[in-house]
Design an enzyme around this catalytic site. Structure first.
Site, mmCIF file in Angstrom:
data_model
loop_
_atom_site.group_PDB
_atom_site.id
_atom_site.type_symbol
_atom_site.label_atom_id
_atom_site.label_comp_id
_atom_site.label_asym_id
_atom_site.label_seq_id
_atom_site.Cartn_x
_atom_site.Cartn_y
_atom_site.Cartn_z
ATOM 1 N N TYR A 86 0.839 -1.205 0.000
ATOM 2 C CA TYR A 86 0.000 0.000 0.000
ATOM 3 C C TYR A 86 0.876 1.258 0.000
ATOM 4 O O TYR A 86 0.633 2.194 -0.768
ATOM 5 C CB TYR A 86 -0.930 -0.023 1.215
ATOM 6 C CG TYR A 86 -1.781 1.219 1.351
ATOM 7 C CD1 TYR A 86 -2.910 1.400 0.554
ATOM 8 C CD2 TYR A 86 -1.465 2.214 2.276
ATOM 9 C CE1 TYR A 86 -3.694 2.544 0.671
ATOM 10 C CE2 TYR A 86 -2.236 3.346 2.404
ATOM 11 C CZ TYR A 86 -3.353 3.511 1.602
ATOM 12 O OH TYR A 86 -4.115 4.651 1.717
ATOM 13 N N LYS B 23 1.003 4.238 -2.805
ATOM 14 C CA LYS B 23 0.692 5.640 -2.505
ATOM 15 C C LYS B 23 1.872 6.552 -2.826
ATOM 16 O O LYS B 23 1.678 7.738 -3.128
ATOM 17 C CB LYS B 23 0.248 5.769 -1.041
ATOM 18 C CG LYS B 23 -1.102 5.103 -0.766
ATOM 19 C CD LYS B 23 -2.259 5.892 -1.351
ATOM 20 C CE LYS B 23 -3.152 5.115 -2.246
ATOM 21 N NZ LYS B 23 -4.295 5.902 -2.759
HETATM 22 N N1 LIG Z 1 -9.066 6.592 5.223
HETATM 23 C C1 LIG Z 1 -7.805 6.905 5.459
HETATM 24 O O1 LIG Z 1 -7.361 6.942 6.615
HETATM 25 C C2 LIG Z 1 -6.886 7.243 4.326
HETATM 26 C C3 LIG Z 1 -5.595 7.665 4.656
HETATM 27 C C4 LIG Z 1 -4.716 8.000 3.642
HETATM 28 C C5 LIG Z 1 -5.140 7.927 2.324
HETATM 29 N N2 LIG Z 1 -6.392 7.506 2.026
HETATM 30 C C6 LIG Z 1 -6.750 7.429 0.605
HETATM 31 O O2 LIG Z 1 -7.980 8.086 0.380
HETATM 32 C C7 LIG Z 1 -8.682 7.470 -0.712
HETATM 33 C C8 LIG Z 1 -10.096 7.143 -0.282
HETATM 34 O O3 LIG Z 1 -10.021 6.239 0.801
HETATM 35 P P1 LIG Z 1 -11.246 5.986 1.793
HETATM 36 O O4 LIG Z 1 -10.678 5.983 3.149
HETATM 37 O O5 LIG Z 1 -12.380 6.876 1.450
HETATM 38 O O6 LIG Z 1 -11.568 4.465 1.411
HETATM 39 P P2 LIG Z 1 -12.974 3.710 1.338
HETATM 40 O O7 LIG Z 1 -13.918 4.231 2.347
HETATM 41 O O8 LIG Z 1 -12.609 2.263 1.359
HETATM 42 O O9 LIG Z 1 -13.527 4.115 -0.104
HETATM 43 C C9 LIG Z 1 -12.822 3.731 -1.254
HETATM 44 C C10 LIG Z 1 -13.632 4.060 -2.473
HETATM 45 O O10 LIG Z 1 -12.945 3.518 -3.629
HETATM 46 C C11 LIG Z 1 -13.848 2.624 -4.295
HETATM 47 N N3 LIG Z 1 -13.139 1.534 -4.935
HETATM 48 C C12 LIG Z 1 -12.255 0.672 -4.377
HETATM 49 N N4 LIG Z 1 -11.886 -0.263 -5.273
HETATM 50 C C13 LIG Z 1 -12.556 0.006 -6.421
HETATM 51 C C14 LIG Z 1 -12.616 -0.597 -7.683
HETATM 52 N N5 LIG Z 1 -11.937 -1.705 -7.968
HETATM 53 N N6 LIG Z 1 -13.395 -0.040 -8.624
HETATM 54 C C15 LIG Z 1 -14.114 1.064 -8.364
HETATM 55 N N7 LIG Z 1 -14.124 1.680 -7.162
HETATM 56 C C16 LIG Z 1 -13.354 1.157 -6.201
HETATM 57 C C17 LIG Z 1 -14.764 2.110 -3.205
HETATM 58 O O11 LIG Z 1 -15.901 1.530 -3.767
HETATM 59 P P3 LIG Z 1 -16.802 0.501 -2.890
HETATM 60 O O12 LIG Z 1 -17.508 1.360 -1.901
HETATM 61 O O13 LIG Z 1 -17.696 -0.151 -3.873
HETATM 62 O O14 LIG Z 1 -15.850 -0.450 -2.236
HETATM 63 C C18 LIG Z 1 -15.019 3.408 -2.446
HETATM 64 O O15 LIG Z 1 -15.937 4.214 -3.110
HETATM 65 C C19 LIG Z 1 -7.867 6.227 -1.086
HETATM 66 O O16 LIG Z 1 -7.093 6.492 -2.238
HETATM 67 C C20 LIG Z 1 -6.965 6.017 0.117
HETATM 68 O O17 LIG Z 1 -5.752 5.361 -0.226
HETATM 69 C C21 LIG Z 1 -7.280 7.164 2.995
#
Ligand SMILES: NC(=O)c1ccc[n+]([C@@H]2O[C@H](COP(=O)([O-])OP(=O)(O)OC[C@H]3O[C@@H](n4cnc5c(N)ncnc54)[C@H](OP(=O)(O)O)[C@@H]3O)[C@@H](O)[C@H]2O)c1
Length: 257
Positions: free
Chosen positions: A153, A157
């Site tokens: 991961y 990133k």
């Molecule tokens: N949350 C954190 O603490 C955090 C920290 C650092 C960076 N980030 C980054 O922020 C971004 C959003 O993360 P989040 O926390 O909001 O994650 P999340 O709640 O798991 O949401 C991820 C989103 O991406 C979609 N997705 C995943 N795989 C997919 C695929 N194969 N095709 C189409 N859509 C897909 C998911 O769809 P489904 O709902 O259908 O699964 C969901 O809408 C990511 O890039 C993550 O790396 C998050």
């Protein structure tokens, strides 16, 4: 009013950024992996203008998203937000034979950037964990090494920041930046995540639409609307070129120059 596409906006930070942008009067196109997810998301945010559908773990799904996006008209900004987890317990291989974390987190934003009509602004979601990433492209899909989900991961990133900075360098007419939202309790972040959820979608929405001079920069990495220190390798041109050429080989599409 800007026209903004947000990938992975069926949940989490993508959905939250969509909500912020529609509340500010922007036209938002959502994205979900399936029609059913898109229908649910549109019902949850009826102010959004539309939704594109496609599974970003497959090359066909990436192309499907790009085609639908282009058919809907040019976007002013695209937020590459869709991502998969930092706690994958084993390596998952996609139907194309790709490592899933690399496919969704790196190849999808690369290919969508190549294929979708060039917007004015591009925002790539990275993570603070990218600073522990390894920029080596010897085995970025973890096909040969013993699986380490957190490292895979972090690497992905880091590649998002490399991609953002490469695009910023090669497309001087586009503002391209990377963002860490902080570690927050989404589906991905998990319930114990300590950072401020209300701030987590703000920076990417701001970079996408704001006319604040601080947001109208390119080739930067942001945390909570402030420039932060990226992994130094992300600014190295050979690292950027190597990633672009690796992705071009997988997707059989070069980044237009
Ligand atoms: N949350 C954190 O603490 C955090 C920290 C650092 C960076 N980030 C980054 O922020 C971004 C959003 O993360 P989040 O926390 O909001 O994650 P999340 O709640 O798991 O949401 C991820 C989103 O991406 C979609 N997705 C995943 N795989 C997919 C695929 N194969 N095709 C189409 N859509 C897909 C998911 O769809 P489904 O709902 O259908 O699964 C969901 O809408 C990511 O890039 C993550 O790396 C998050």
């Amino acid at each position: 009013m800007s026209r903004v596409l947000i990938t992975g906006s069926s949940d989490g930070l993508g959905f939250m950024a969509a909500r912020l942008l529609v509340a500010d009067g922007h036209s938002v196109t959502l994205h979900a992996r399936s029609q059913a997810r898109a229908d649910d998301t549109r019902a949850a945010l009826p102010e959004a203008d539309g939704a594109v559908v496609g599974d970003l773990s497959t090359l066909a799904g990436m192309r499907q998203v790009a085609e639908q996006a282009d058919a809907s008209g040019r976007f002013d900004a695209i937020i590459h937000n869709a991502g998969v987890g930092y706690r994958e317990v084993r390596r998952v291989e996609t139907p194309d034979g790709l490592g899933q974390v690399f496919a969704v987190n790196v190849l999808a934003p690369y290919l969508l950037t190549c294929l979708i009509d060039r917007p004015d602004r591009l925002v790539y979601l990275s993570s603070g964990m990218h600073r522990g990433g390894n920029p080596d492209l010897d085995d970025p899909q973890w096909a040969r090494r013993r699986w380490n989900g957190a490292q895979a991961y972090s690497d992905s990133k880091l590649f998002d920041v490399v991609l953002a900075f490469a695009v910023a360098r090669l497309w001087p007419d586009v503002l391209a930046n990377a963002v860490t939202p902080g570690w927050v309790p989404t589906k991905m972040g998990g319930p114990g995540a300590p950072d401020d959820m209300s701030l987590a979608p703000v920076t990417q929405a701001w970079l996408a639409v704001s006319t604040d001079p601080a947001a109208m920069v390119s080739g930067d990495y942001f945390y909570h609307q402030q420039p932060a220190d990226p992994h130094p390798a992300a600014r190295e041109i050979p690292v950027q070129d190597e990633l672009l050429s690796y992705c071009a080989g997988l997707a059989e599409v070069e980044l237009p120059r």
